[in-house]
Scaffold this motif. Structure first.
Motif, mmCIF file in Angstrom:
data_model
loop_
_atom_site.group_PDB
_atom_site.id
_atom_site.type_symbol
_atom_site.label_atom_id
_atom_site.label_comp_id
_atom_site.label_asym_id
_atom_site.label_seq_id
_atom_site.Cartn_x
_atom_site.Cartn_y
_atom_site.Cartn_z
ATOM 1 N N VAL A 98 0.840 -1.190 0.000
ATOM 2 C CA VAL A 98 0.000 0.000 0.000
ATOM 3 C C VAL A 98 0.879 1.246 0.000
ATOM 4 C CG1 VAL A 98 -1.866 -1.121 1.237
ATOM 5 C CG2 VAL A 98 -0.127 0.076 2.504
ATOM 6 N N PRO A 99 0.303 2.374 -0.379
ATOM 7 C CA PRO A 99 1.054 3.623 -0.266
ATOM 8 C C PRO A 99 1.452 3.854 1.188
ATOM 9 C CG PRO A 99 -0.946 3.949 -1.544
ATOM 10 C CD PRO A 99 -0.990 2.554 -0.997
ATOM 11 N N LYS A 100 2.606 4.458 1.383
ATOM 12 C CA LYS A 100 3.145 4.626 2.733
ATOM 13 C C LYS A 100 2.214 5.422 3.636
ATOM 14 C CE LYS A 100 8.020 4.092 1.878
ATOM 15 N NZ LYS A 100 8.394 3.012 2.733
ATOM 16 N N ILE A 101 1.565 6.437 3.122
ATOM 17 C CA ILE A 101 0.720 7.278 3.970
ATOM 18 C C ILE A 101 -0.459 6.478 4.524
ATOM 19 C CG2 ILE A 101 -0.695 8.204 2.096
ATOM 20 C CD1 ILE A 101 0.546 10.180 5.121
ATOM 21 N N THR A 102 -1.023 5.577 3.730
ATOM 22 C CA THR A 102 -2.131 4.748 4.204
ATOM 23 C C THR A 102 -1.658 3.788 5.287
ATOM 24 O OG1 THR A 102 -3.071 4.867 1.986
ATOM 25 C CG2 THR A 102 -3.989 3.230 3.463
ATOM 26 N N GLY A 103 -0.500 3.194 5.060
ATOM 27 C CA GLY A 103 0.058 2.281 6.059
ATOM 28 C C GLY A 103 0.396 2.994 7.351
ATOM 29 N N TYR A 104 0.964 4.190 7.246
ATOM 30 C CA TYR A 104 1.295 4.955 8.448
ATOM 31 C C TYR A 104 0.040 5.382 9.192
ATOM 32 C CZ TYR A 104 6.104 5.270 6.784
ATOM 33 O OH TYR A 104 7.364 4.973 6.366
ATOM 34 N N PHE A 105 -1.000 5.750 8.445
ATOM 35 C CA PHE A 105 -2.262 6.131 9.087
ATOM 36 C C PHE A 105 -2.864 4.936 9.804
ATOM 37 C CE2 PHE A 105 -6.870 6.914 9.041
ATOM 38 C CZ PHE A 105 -6.891 8.100 9.756
ATOM 39 N N ASN A 106 -2.772 3.759 9.198
ATOM 40 C CA ASN A 106 -3.286 2.540 9.811
ATOM 41 C C ASN A 106 -2.552 2.242 11.116
ATOM 42 O OD1 ASN A 106 -4.633 0.156 10.207
ATOM 43 N ND2 ASN A 106 -4.156 -0.685 8.212
ATOM 44 N N LEU A 162 -12.109 4.910 12.892
ATOM 45 C CA LEU A 162 -11.061 5.315 11.954
ATOM 46 C C LEU A 162 -10.089 4.171 11.694
ATOM 47 C CD1 LEU A 162 -10.272 8.939 13.145
ATOM 48 C CD2 LEU A 162 -11.496 8.235 11.080
ATOM 49 N N PHE A 163 -9.821 3.379 12.718
ATOM 50 C CA PHE A 163 -8.943 2.218 12.570
ATOM 51 C C PHE A 163 -9.541 1.219 11.586
ATOM 52 C CE2 PHE A 163 -7.566 -1.958 14.480
ATOM 53 C CZ PHE A 163 -6.301 -1.938 13.928
ATOM 54 N N TYR A 164 -10.833 0.918 11.733
ATOM 55 C CA TYR A 164 -11.491 0.005 10.807
ATOM 56 C C TYR A 164 -11.521 0.588 9.399
ATOM 57 C CZ TYR A 164 -13.149 -3.401 14.166
ATOM 58 O OH TYR A 164 -13.219 -4.385 15.099
ATOM 59 N N LEU A 165 -11.817 1.871 9.303
ATOM 60 C CA LEU A 165 -11.875 2.521 8.005
ATOM 61 C C LEU A 165 -10.512 2.463 7.313
ATOM 62 C CD1 LEU A 165 -13.812 4.079 6.175
ATOM 63 C CD2 LEU A 165 -12.979 6.173 7.231
ATOM 64 N N SER A 166 -9.448 2.736 8.051
ATOM 65 C CA SER A 166 -8.118 2.660 7.456
ATOM 66 C C SER A 166 -7.766 1.226 7.080
ATOM 67 C CB SER A 166 -7.070 3.238 8.408
ATOM 68 O OG SER A 166 -6.895 2.409 9.533
ATOM 69 N N HIS A 167 -8.241 0.265 7.852
ATOM 70 C CA HIS A 167 -7.992 -1.139 7.526
ATOM 71 C C HIS A 167 -8.710 -1.524 6.237
ATOM 72 C CE1 HIS A 167 -6.932 -5.285 8.104
ATOM 73 N NE2 HIS A 167 -8.186 -5.631 8.038
ATOM 74 N N VAL A 168 -9.937 -1.054 6.055
ATOM 75 C CA VAL A 168 -10.683 -1.353 4.832
ATOM 76 C C VAL A 168 -9.980 -0.716 3.636
ATOM 77 C CG1 VAL A 168 -12.856 -0.896 3.621
ATOM 78 C CG2 VAL A 168 -12.885 -1.684 5.976
ATOM 79 N N ILE A 169 -9.516 0.518 3.792
ATOM 80 C CA ILE A 169 -8.812 1.185 2.686
ATOM 81 C C ILE A 169 -7.515 0.436 2.362
ATOM 82 C CG2 ILE A 169 -7.563 3.289 2.082
ATOM 83 C CD1 ILE A 169 -9.718 4.818 3.677
ATOM 84 N N THR A 170 -6.813 -0.011 3.381
ATOM 85 C CA THR A 170 -5.580 -0.758 3.167
ATOM 86 C C THR A 170 -5.864 -2.062 2.433
ATOM 87 O OG1 THR A 170 -4.633 0.166 5.170
ATOM 88 C CG2 THR A 170 -3.600 -1.802 4.308
ATOM 89 N N LYS A 171 -6.913 -2.773 2.837
ATOM 90 C CA LYS A 171 -7.263 -4.046 2.183
ATOM 91 C C LYS A 171 -7.641 -3.809 0.719
ATOM 92 C CE LYS A 171 -7.160 -7.607 4.956
ATOM 93 N NZ LYS A 171 -6.436 -8.806 4.675
ATOM 94 N N LYS A 172 -8.410 -2.747 0.451
ATOM 95 C CA LYS A 172 -8.858 -2.465 -0.909
ATOM 96 C C LYS A 172 -7.684 -2.095 -1.821
ATOM 97 C CE LYS A 172 -13.356 -2.692 -0.289
ATOM 98 N NZ LYS A 172 -14.178 -3.738 -0.804
ATOM 99 N N SER A 173 -6.712 -1.339 -1.272
ATOM 100 C CA SER A 173 -5.620 -0.874 -2.132
ATOM 101 C C SER A 173 -4.556 -1.947 -2.359
ATOM 102 C CB SER A 173 -4.982 0.387 -1.526
ATOM 103 O OG SER A 173 -4.392 0.094 -0.288
ATOM 104 N N CYS A 174 -4.465 -2.940 -1.478
ATOM 105 C CA CYS A 174 -3.421 -3.948 -1.683
ATOM 106 C C CYS A 174 -3.915 -5.149 -2.476
ATOM 107 C CB CYS A 174 -2.840 -4.411 -0.336
ATOM 108 S SG CYS A 174 -3.909 -5.494 0.594
ATOM 109 N N CYS A 175 -5.211 -5.314 -2.607
ATOM 110 C CA CYS A 175 -5.740 -6.489 -3.306
ATOM 111 C C CYS A 175 -6.140 -6.167 -4.737
ATOM 112 C CB CYS A 175 -6.955 -7.032 -2.568
ATOM 113 S SG CYS A 175 -6.537 -7.548 -0.908
#
Length: 175
Positions: A98-106, A162-175
């Motif tokens: 994933v992009p670094k900013i998304t991972g750091y936010f997660n 926000l944690f769940y939301l960032s997790h969903v965004i992380t899952k969507k962007s890496c798959c």
């Protein structure tokens, strides 16, 4: 074609689990917040004598019970948020794609959820401890500690969301 259908089912099942976890965690946190505020109200009903910084008061059994209930709801919400919603291993695995900013936010949300949960649990524990039957009658004032813990439960709900939301965004962007 069969693999595409399995991926759709897997994605929709993942979304349903995330939505149910969000509802469960946020619901438990909101219940904990309201119960913490009710415990503060029950504590205020007790007899108080205050001389400068020292306060003498009778412990409130109702505030004690409500504080224990709020603490139990907060702990259950925190455990569900961290274990069912997202494990640390999936965060580390997701960071690679994933992009670094998304991972750091997660990761920041994971840390903030833990910090807020620990501080809220500490505040509720101090409020419960001050209302136990076997405590000394006088001591330094720690008024409003249960309401502070209850308000932190609401903050825990927001950060968990926000944690769940960032997790969903992380899952969507890496798959």
């Amino acid at each position: 074609m069969v693999e595409g259908e399995k991926e759709k089912k897997k994605g929709s099942c993942f979304s349903i689990v995330i939505v149910l976890c969000i509802i469960l965690v946020v619901g438990l946190d909101i219940v904990a917040g309201f119960v913490g505020l009710q415990a503060e109200a029950a504590q205020r009903e007790g007899k108080h004598v205050r001389v400068w910084l020292l306060e003498c008061k009778a412990p409130s059994q109702k505030a004690f019970q409500l504080g224990i209930a709020a603490l139990a709801c907060l702990v259950a919400a925190h455990i569900i948020a961290n274990l069912i919603g997202c494990s640390i291993s999936s965060i580390v695995r997701a960071l690679s794609g994933v992009p670094k900013i998304t991972g750091y936010f997660n990761l920041a949300c994971l840390g903030l959820t833990s910090i807020v949960g620990i501080v809220a649990a500490g505040a509720l524990t101090m409020g419960v401890w001050s209302n136990r039957e076997s405590r000394s009658k006088c001591g330094f004032t720690n008024r409003h500690i249960l309401s502070f813990g209850g308000k932190l439960c609401f903050l825990h709900a927001i950060v968990s969301f926000l944690f769940y939301l960032s997790h969903v965004i992380t899952k969507k962007s890496c798959c």
